[in-house]
Design a protein around this motif. Structure first.
Motif, PDB file in Angstrom:
ATOM      1  N   ASP A  30      47.261  39.391  56.097  1.00  0.00           N
ATOM      2  CA  ASP A  30      46.262  40.036  56.947  1.00  0.00           C
ATOM      3  C   ASP A  30      46.541  41.520  57.021  1.00  0.00           C
ATOM      4  O   ASP A  30      47.701  41.938  57.073  1.00  0.00           O
ATOM      5  N   MET A  31      45.487  42.296  57.034  1.00  0.00           N
ATOM      6  CA  MET A  31      45.609  43.746  57.176  1.00  0.00           C
ATOM      7  C   MET A  31      45.311  44.183  58.598  1.00  0.00           C
ATOM      8  O   MET A  31      44.506  43.575  59.301  1.00  0.00           O
TER       9      MET A  31
ATOM     10  N   ALA B 261      53.953  45.515  54.500  1.00  0.00           N
ATOM     11  CA  ALA B 261      53.634  46.766  53.806  1.00  0.00           C
ATOM     12  C   ALA B 261      53.114  47.753  54.837  1.00  0.00           C
ATOM     13  O   ALA B 261      52.198  47.438  55.590  1.00  0.00           O
ATOM     14  N   LEU B 262      53.715  48.939  54.871  1.00  0.00           N
ATOM     15  CA  LEU B 262      53.384  49.950  55.878  1.00  0.00           C
ATOM     16  C   LEU B 262      53.013  51.255  55.201  1.00  0.00           C
ATOM     17  O   LEU B 262      53.818  51.838  54.470  1.00  0.00           O
TER      18      LEU B 262
ATOM     19  N   SER C  33      49.892  45.726  56.171  1.00  0.00           N
ATOM     20  CA  SER C  33      49.479  44.485  55.548  1.00  0.00           C
ATOM     21  C   SER C  33      50.675  43.547  55.672  1.00  0.00           C
ATOM     22  O   SER C  33      51.755  43.848  55.180  1.00  0.00           O
TER      23      SER C  33
ATOM     24  N   THR D 259      52.265  39.792  55.188  1.00  0.00           N
ATOM     25  CA  THR D 259      52.213  38.468  54.576  1.00  0.00           C
ATOM     26  C   THR D 259      53.150  37.547  55.348  1.00  0.00           C
ATOM     27  O   THR D 259      54.297  37.911  55.612  1.00  0.00           O
TER      28      THR D 259
END
Lengths: 352, 352
Positions: free
Chosen positions: B54-55, B97-98, B141, B143
């Motif tokens: 999800d973002m 993820a940033l 994002s 996961t």
């Protein structure tokens, strides 16, 4: 669902986009439940799963004027899949988060999906899930999963003095392609393609494990920078032999075809520029590994260096690194090039 | 590594940021290899892994003026972890993820990591990997991975006529909190907190599986929209009983505390607004499931509706849906509220 590929993402809506993408994104052999529910299910026969995530951002990692949707899909998939291969694992699945402006066309998004599907297929992975959102620019975050087939992972730590260092895949091709694109030089299409659509040798990852590799990494930040991670984690020094780097054709020829730089720095010879691409260029996503000296390496593994014992340098003396244990001598890993510390530009760092 | 939390991300550099974040992000019981190599390794004792992404994008999903780094970390983790629970699985790991501007402070990033760590810990998951990049705005994002403990997944398909529909967790609280924040009303801190830091009941997911649930989803887009996915996938109609939705205190009281809307539409009573939040508000990430009528549900599962057979409506007749088989009668799923089709605003769609 899609009546014309010129339709915009805003016309299509989120669920229309997801349905259109899902139709392009095939499951893989390990896909137990693919796109369409709250989460996907992927087989993990080893009883553990290897997982990595990488982002690809418009303006930072790609330009819509240089890369097609297909190119971006291939590159986004390759970056994450290479991380799985670099552990010695077999890729099984991708999950893709996509942010994009509503003004982009459905055709562009389908191109992106085709690129993701192509590269996932080349690695043997399915595209099993994702997320979409409206965003001011295109952003992708791709998670890759993989399986170790019961083997231990190939980590960055593990390289031993006496090991040889070998690489599978090209070095410097992506950097050369980037320089050619930036200069508007349209020859050397293979180098441009290597930048736009890297093609990591995924099956070389598990192969390295079977060949007895002691450590492995994929070349994403640049050879010196990435071998630096291996040297640090393994507590060794690594020396790169530039005569083994194959910086002649096509790299040196492409370097010679570039217009002279417009800056005020000293001129750089084509041979030196080609060497810089091979040592400091990132994004080739080739695999570089340490092997015992007696390992019988297939031809695609080119030996480019050796591992030696880290030299203990007393804290405060010239050449001492900052990473040593408090009070004790520094013993950080180091990468040398033809026996001397590398003085060229380092690898890519973000936020700079 | 970090000398002061007022330092900027640009000062810190990518590797400094990763090291600082990694120190805040604990492994979980299923973490076999955490942050620091090309990929993480997470145990998957069932022989398969559940995975969702999800973002969360600044300006679309949150505002830096409303949410602290901690809030954003909690929310980003909760969104993805709820997807794992909604399959009936136990969360095991997160990969994050940033993307962030280099002008943000290291302190903000550490707050974000603390929020991620808190929520991952609440779910029993470790934060095992990630990626960072400079970006013009904050984007995350996440996961999530999970394990089914050998059970089959609880999918959206599977609800049967006669089943009851029950929910674990609040409905409409996040939408109420959003409305309060937008209006600048500072009372009702619990509702504001429910918007800023949703707290999905993760353990209710595997519990639902053990209770014999036939289908499940998490309420991310809104109750009607998400039950619509279940109805479509299961080929059933679902009727929501609004008398069971608990739209009194605090929802109706908060609705009554809001200033009248400035638009030109007809006035909406507090009770009607509270009902709208419960039916169409998203982001509570509560779990809603269908159970056989004889299931003995613990108190936290509140029965809010029933599943009935889809009524076959001949194509072309009033009320026919578009999704039926070509040439045959339409038989799409449908959600009704107190027996009639819901006419209120639908769930959230992106790109609109």
């Amino acid at each position: 669902m899609i009546t014309g590929s010129g339709e915009s993402l805003a016309d299509l809506g989120e669920w229309g986009l997801i349905a259109a993408l899902a139709a392009q994104l095939p499951p893989g052999p390990g896909t137990e439940l693919g796109i369409g529910d709250d989460a996907a299910i992927v087989s993990a026969p080893s009883g553990s799963v290897v997982a990595a995530v990488d982002m690809l951002l418009e303006g930072r990692h790609f330009l819509l004027s240089w890369s097609s949707g297909y190119d971006i899909g291939v590159k986004a998939a390759a970056r994450s899949l290479a991380d799985i291969a670099a552990m010695g694992a077999v890729p099984t699945a991708l999950l893709v988060a996509l942010g994009a402006p509503g003004t982009l066309t459905a055709g562009w998004a389908l191109d992106l999906a085709a690129g993701l599907a192509y590269e996932a297929g080349r690695a043997g992975a399915g595209v099993v899930g994702g997320d979409t959102a409206g965003a001011d620019s295109v952003l992708l975050s791709v998670t890759a999963l993989g399986d170790l087939s019961g083997r231990p992972p190939l980590r960055r730590a593990g390289a031993r003095p006496g090991d040889v260092v070998a690489v599978a895949g090209p070095l410097g091709y992506s950097a050369a392609g980037h320089a050619l694109l930036a200069a508007g030089v349209t020859s050397f299409p293979a180098l441009v393609a290597a930048h736009l659509r890297p093609a990591p040798p995924y099956d070389a990852g598990p192969e390295a494990a079977l060949l007895g590799a002691t450590a492995m990494i994929d070349v994403s930040d640049g050879l010196v920078a990435d071998l630096g991670h291996v040297a640090d984690a393994s507590g060794v020094w690594i020396d790169i032999d530039t005569s083994a780097l194959a910086t002649g054709d096509p790299l040196a020829r492409a370097a010679g075809a570039l217009p002279p730089p417009s800056g005020t720095g000293p001129p750089v010879s084509p041979a030196a520029l080609a060497l810089r691409w091979a040592l400091a260029g990132g994004e080739d996503h080739s695999l570089v590994a340490a092997f015992p000296p007696a390992a019988a390496l297939p031809a695609r593994w080119r030996v480019i260096g050796t591992v030696r014992e880290a030299v203990v340098i007393a804290r405060g003396e010239p050449g001492a690194d900052a990473g040593g244990a408090a009070g004790g001598p520094a013993r950080a890993g180091r990468v040398t090039v033809d026996g001397v510390p590398y003085e060229g530009p380092g690898g890519w760092q973000h936020f700079r």
